[in-house]
Scaffold this active site. Sequence first.
Site, PDB file in Angstrom:
ATOM      1  N   GLU A 125       0.540  -1.288   0.334  1.00 12.87           N
ATOM      2  CA  GLU A 125       0.309   0.374  -0.138  1.00 12.87           C
ATOM      3  C   GLU A 125       0.497   0.782   0.431  1.00 12.87           C
ATOM      4  OE1 GLU A 125      -2.890   0.747  -0.871  1.00 12.87           O
ATOM      5  OE2 GLU A 125      -4.311   0.755   1.168  1.00 12.87           O
ATOM      6  N   THR A 177      -4.113   8.512  -3.824  1.00 11.18           N
ATOM      7  CA  THR A 177      -4.183   8.684  -2.780  1.00 11.18           C
ATOM      8  C   THR A 177      -2.770   9.649  -2.004  1.00 11.18           C
ATOM      9  OG1 THR A 177      -5.090   6.523  -3.236  1.00 11.18           O
ATOM     10  CG2 THR A 177      -3.510   7.236  -0.296  1.00 11.18           C
TER      11      THR A 177
END
Length: 297
Positions: A125, A177
């Site tokens: 991630e 993100t």
Amino acid sequence: MYSPGSIANLGPGFDVFGIALEGVGDIVLLKEQSEPGVKINVQGVGADRIPNDPSKNSSGAILEHIIKKHRLEHGFEVDVRKGIPPGKGMGSSGASASATAVAVNEMLGLRLSKEKIVELAAIGEGAVAGAPHADNVGASILGGFVMIGENWEFIQMDAPRFGIVVAVPDIYIENKTRVARELLPEKVLLKDAIRNINHASRMAVAIAQRDAVMFGKNINDLVIEPYRATMIPCFWDVKQAALDAGAYGSSISGGGPSVFAVGENVYEIGDAMKEAFKDIDVQLYYTQPSNRGARVI
Ligand code: HSE
């Protein structure tokens, strides 16, 4: 290996809360290859937006880490079948990372603890988001509702059934993100922090008491949402439309730009959210918490 999508943050639980979603997920097929390195093949929803460069791919970064750490002479080939649209805030990179971390642990017989698998998935991630965080991957790996601690130690609770609508607008934000994290302030007001702590605490208790109404009504965030709202067209109208249609609560799904709502009359809520996005095309996902995490299928 199948891994469900997830909603992270859930309002006041930035980088801490995550919940796994039913009926939307990614499938990862992991194979050893004799040549070194990692080969990534991506198919499915939004596949053209997923980087094949392993260092920039949430599955690839995990496998490169494992190759280095265990000084493996062989490499990996990984087929990713996307069911979760990437870049929309539904834990897409996290689900691929989660499935990969669970799969490589099994394949190599690493016998990692659940915490270590969460930590491994967070590396993947981090390659996409710029900073490792485990709220999405925790939910995808473990299922249900998770709270992630500072060193990846987690609390997992099965969630009660409640309706969730995710309104996914057809807007694309490059490196979403990262961008969404860069929008955030370094300091917050004490009064806002106090209110967030209050709401977040009540949400956790609501899950433990299986009280969907209390859970939804405490989806209130004064710390993150106002900053990220600036990157989502019509955000405040969409949220208000969901609440006016009967949602218990609504906020940004993960890092956005999708907006989620919790309630019972999900179809009315979804219609209202879609309308409030005005000219922007919106895809609606009707789902609920999944108490099953990553698993072999
Ligand atoms: N907690 C993360 C964020 C989730 O909001 O930035 C998105 O990856």
